[in-house]
Each structure stands twice: as structure tokens, then as C-alpha cells.
Design a protein around this motif. Structure first.
Motif, PDB file in Angstrom:
ATOM      1  N   LEU A  73     -27.017 -10.120  -0.300  1.00  0.00           N
ATOM      2  CA  LEU A  73     -27.164  -8.694   0.041  1.00  0.00           C
ATOM      3  C   LEU A  73     -26.346  -7.823  -0.915  1.00  0.00           C
ATOM      4  O   LEU A  73     -26.848  -6.816  -1.439  1.00  0.00           O
ATOM      5  N   PHE A  74     -25.102  -8.219  -1.161  1.00  0.00           N
ATOM      6  CA  PHE A  74     -24.217  -7.428  -2.015  1.00  0.00           C
ATOM      7  C   PHE A  74     -24.697  -7.440  -3.473  1.00  0.00           C
ATOM      8  O   PHE A  74     -24.663  -6.409  -4.139  1.00  0.00           O
ATOM      9  N   SER A 133     -28.144  -5.425  -3.698  1.00  0.00           N
ATOM     10  CA  SER A 133     -27.899  -4.000  -3.443  1.00  0.00           C
ATOM     11  C   SER A 133     -27.001  -3.413  -4.523  1.00  0.00           C
ATOM     12  O   SER A 133     -27.172  -2.259  -4.913  1.00  0.00           O
ATOM     13  N   GLY A 134     -26.059  -4.227  -5.028  1.00  0.00           N
ATOM     14  CA  GLY A 134     -25.165  -3.771  -6.094  1.00  0.00           C
ATOM     15  C   GLY A 134     -25.917  -3.512  -7.383  1.00  0.00           C
ATOM     16  O   GLY A 134     -25.651  -2.540  -8.080  1.00  0.00           O
ATOM     17  N   ALA A 147       0.830  -1.214   0.000  1.00  0.00           N
ATOM     18  CA  ALA A 147       0.000   0.000   0.000  1.00  0.00           C
ATOM     19  C   ALA A 147       0.861   1.260   0.000  1.00  0.00           C
ATOM     20  O   ALA A 147       0.455   2.298  -0.530  1.00  0.00           O
ATOM     21  N   TRP A 190     -25.542 -15.313   2.700  1.00  0.00           N
ATOM     22  CA  TRP A 190     -26.537 -14.236   2.789  1.00  0.00           C
ATOM     23  C   TRP A 190     -25.901 -12.886   2.460  1.00  0.00           C
ATOM     24  O   TRP A 190     -26.531 -12.013   1.861  1.00  0.00           O
ATOM     25  N   LEU A 191     -24.637 -12.728   2.835  1.00  0.00           N
ATOM     26  CA  LEU A 191     -23.917 -11.483   2.536  1.00  0.00           C
ATOM     27  C   LEU A 191     -23.765 -11.309   1.021  1.00  0.00           C
ATOM     28  O   LEU A 191     -23.920 -10.204   0.491  1.00  0.00           O
ATOM     29  N   PHE A 231     -27.748  -0.285  -6.855  1.00  0.00           N
ATOM     30  CA  PHE A 231     -26.808   0.847  -6.876  1.00  0.00           C
ATOM     31  C   PHE A 231     -26.352   1.173  -8.297  1.00  0.00           C
ATOM     32  O   PHE A 231     -26.328   2.333  -8.712  1.00  0.00           O
ATOM     33  N   ALA A 288      -6.552  -9.509   2.341  1.00  0.00           N
ATOM     34  CA  ALA A 288      -7.538  -9.590   3.435  1.00  0.00           C
ATOM     35  C   ALA A 288      -8.307 -10.913   3.348  1.00  0.00           C
ATOM     36  O   ALA A 288      -8.581 -11.551   4.375  1.00  0.00           O
ATOM     37  N   ALA A 292     -23.437 -19.943   6.007  1.00  0.00           N
ATOM     38  CA  ALA A 292     -24.701 -19.190   5.932  1.00  0.00           C
ATOM     39  C   ALA A 292     -24.440 -17.680   5.896  1.00  0.00           C
ATOM     40  O   ALA A 292     -25.044 -16.963   5.079  1.00  0.00           O
ATOM     41  N   GLY A 293     -23.552 -17.189   6.760  1.00  0.00           N
ATOM     42  CA  GLY A 293     -23.275 -15.751   6.817  1.00  0.00           C
ATOM     43  C   GLY A 293     -22.749 -15.216   5.494  1.00  0.00           C
ATOM     44  O   GLY A 293     -23.352 -14.309   4.902  1.00  0.00           O
ATOM     45  N   PRO A 294     -21.642 -15.788   4.957  1.00  0.00           N
ATOM     46  CA  PRO A 294     -21.136 -15.318   3.669  1.00  0.00           C
ATOM     47  C   PRO A 294     -22.153 -15.471   2.537  1.00  0.00           C
ATOM     48  O   PRO A 294     -22.208 -14.631   1.637  1.00  0.00           O
ATOM     49  N   LYS A 297      -3.527  -1.418  -5.999  1.00  0.00           N
ATOM     50  CA  LYS A 297      -3.427  -1.532  -4.535  1.00  0.00           C
ATOM     51  C   LYS A 297      -4.722  -2.036  -3.894  1.00  0.00           C
ATOM     52  O   LYS A 297      -4.685  -2.825  -2.951  1.00  0.00           O
ATOM     53  N   THR A 298      -5.855  -1.559  -4.409  1.00  0.00           N
ATOM     54  CA  THR A 298      -7.141  -1.964  -3.821  1.00  0.00           C
ATOM     55  C   THR A 298      -7.365  -3.461  -3.980  1.00  0.00           C
ATOM     56  O   THR A 298      -7.765  -4.148  -3.027  1.00  0.00           O
ATOM     57  N   THR A 349      -8.392 -13.837   6.127  1.00  0.00           N
ATOM     58  CA  THR A 349      -9.679 -14.353   6.614  1.00  0.00           C
ATOM     59  C   THR A 349      -9.737 -15.874   6.487  1.00  0.00           C
ATOM     60  O   THR A 349     -10.205 -16.568   7.398  1.00  0.00           O
TER      61      THR A 349
END
Lengths: 206, 91
Positions: free
Chosen positions: B80-81, B84-85, B30, B76-77, B88, B45, B72-74, B37-38, B49
Motif C-alpha cells: 500500500l505504501f 501510493s508513494g 524530541a 500488505w501495508l 504521490f 517507535a 501478512a499485515g505489514p 528528530k523525525t 513495536t
């Protein structure tokens, strides 16, 4: 009575452990969605205002962020070691690893407090007297305070859980196993959230 | 050192060393004038993880039921993404 004992309504320890683990994973799924909504807000703000967000992010303190990341990763390693040491019945070493994790978690909060004090002194709290002029900068710093504040609250809850486990596991009692396993999963999740926040807050615009 | 003791702490210590190396890599990259870089920060990351989830959270050796609950968490995420994406990007 030790917490390692079988609780109602479970028929055996293995099934009890499975139920505890399943429960905390479902809780973590809910927490993932909570932080995920915050992360989505950040992504949209950055897509709409890439240059202004990068400029605002340059005001975060990279050394504080990097040190705190290393501290939290070390704390997670200590918790993981405590769980494995308890598995092998190294009770004293497991307690020591848990105390180390607690100390590192407390160090994380202390560093965060120093960082907050510096941020406040530089007027980086959006609102009256905010040091930066663009709307995007207010969005970024609003995200910074919200995400790190909620994360710090999670760390504080984790520290309280560590203290509870240590109190339940005072010799001659064995390590409180269901609590240790569940709290370890919670703590590693808190670690993952910080691992995601670190590049979003501290590495942008460098 | 007792073989059982060293076996118990070996995986957490190796994982910690890998995580520290990744932290140093992402920070150094960075601060360099390198491109992308992003993307690099996001990939690193994700790697960190994965190490935490597989080794510290023991998903590498977990039962199918536990892995299903952890996914389940990832999952549903992702929903959502994506939804919503789409919203957007259509504005």
C-alpha cells in the motif's frame, strides 16, 4: 462449562489454540491496513506542509500523551503477565493481572477524556470556530480526532472483552484461555497503534 | 517468591522496563535541539513495536504458520505504501 474445554469442530486443544491465534492474526492484518491508510494520509500531509503541520502539532498536550503511553504500555505488560501466569496455573494471580490491565485501560480512557475536554476548550476541532487558520492545521487536527477517536473505540472494545473474560473466569472456573490469548493479541495490537501515534501527534514540532 | 511465578512475569516486566526507557528516550530527544528528530522517533517507535510483537505477542516463539499470518499485515501495508508513494511522488 469452562471455556478451557475443547470446542467443536477441533480435535484437540492445541489445534483449537492454533486456529484461534491464526484467526486473530488475520483480523489484525485487516486492522493494520485500516490504520495504515490513516498513517499514509498523515505522511503525505506532513510532506506537503512540514512547517504548518509542525506548528499545528505543537498545540497537542505532550504530558497527556506521554502519561497515556506509559499507562497503555503498563496495561499491555499486565495482560502479557496474566497470560503467562495462566499458563503456569496461577489462576488468582492471572485474574489480578487482568483486573490491573482493565483498570489501566480505563485510566487511559479517562486521561483521553480530560485531554479531549481541553482540546475542545481550545477550539481545536476543525470546523466553525477552529482556532488555527491554515488548511494544514485542519488536516492535522482532523487526523488527530479521527485516529485517536478510532483508537479509543478499540480500547473500549478491549475493556469490554476483559470484563467478559473475568466474568467467564469467575472462581471456581479456570481462566478462559482461548479468549485470554486472543484478547491479549488484540490488546497488544492496540498498544502498537498508540506507540506509532504518539510520536506522530505529540513529538512533532517540539 | 515461587520460581515458576517469577519466571512467568520476568519477560513482561523486562519488556515493560525497556519500553518505558524507550518512551523516555524518544520524549527527551524530541524536546532537545538535536537534529534528525523525525528519524529518531520513527526508529524508536519501530523498536518499541518489535519488543511488543516479539515478547508480548510471543512471535519470538510462535510457529511458522503464526509468523506467516503475522507478517501478512505489514506485507500488505508495505505494498500500500509503495504503490501510493509512487503515485504521490509522481504528481
Amino acid at each position: 462449562m469452562s471455556e478451557a474445554a475443547l470446542h467443536e469442530p477441533w480435535r484437540d486443544l492445541r489445534r483449537q489454540h492454533q486456529a484461534y491465534t491464526l484467526g486473530i492474526w488475520i483480523f489484525i492484518a485487516g486492522e493494520t491496513l485500516f490504520f495504515g491508510a490513516l498513517f499514509f494520509f498523515y505522511i503525505t500531509a506532513r510532506l506537503e506542509h512540514p512547517a504548518a503541520i509542525a506548528e499545528a502539532a505543537r498545540r497537542t498536550n505532550l504530558p497527556f500523551g506521554a502519561i497515556n503511553t506509559a499507562i497503555l504500555l503498563a496495561s499491555s505488560a499486565a495482560v502479557a503477565a496474566a497470560e503467562r501466569l495462566a499458563d503456569e496455573h496461577f489462576e488468582r494471580a492471572a485474574r489480578g493481572a487482568l483486573v490491573l490491565a482493565l483498570a489501566l485501560g480505563a485510566a487511559f480512557i479517562a486521561v483521553k477524556a480530560l485531554e479531549y475536554r481541553e482540546d475542545m476548550a481550545e477550539h481545536l476541532l476543525p470546523g466553525a470556530g477552529f482556532a488555527l487558520s491554515t488548511r494544514a492545521a485542519a488536516l492535522f487536527w482532523g487526523f488527530y480526532w479521527t485516529a485517536t477517536g478510532v483508537h479509543a473505540a478499540h480500547v473500549t472494545i478491549g475493556l469490554a472483552l476483559f470484563i467478559r473474560i473475568l466474568a467467564l473466569s469467575a472462581p471456581p472456573q479456570p481462566i478462559a484461555r482461548p479468549s485470554l490469548s486472543v484478547t491479549a493479541l488484540y490488546w497488544h495490537f492496540v498498544d502498537i497503534i498508540w506507540v506509532c501515534l504518539y510520536p506522530m501527534l505529540y513529538l512533532v514540532g517540539r | 517468591m515461587d520460581a515458576r511465578l517469577s519466571r512467568a512475569i520476568k519477560a513482561p516486566l523486562f519488556a515493560f522496563a525497556a519500553l518505558l526507557a524507550l518512551l523516555a528516550t524518544t520524549t527527551t530527544y524530541a524536546l532537545s535541539p538535536a537534529p534528525g528528530k523525525t528519524i529518531a522517533a520513527a526508529v524508536i517507535a519501530a523498536a518499541k513495536t518489535s519488543i511488543i510483537a516479539l515478547i508480548y505477542m510471543r512471535l519470538a516463539r510462535a510457529s511458522a504458520l503464526t509468523r506467516f499470518a503475522a507478517a501478512a499485515g505489514p506485507a500488505w501495508l508495505l505494498i500500500l505504501f509503495v504503490l501510493s508513494g509512487i503515485d504521490f511522488s509522481a504528481r
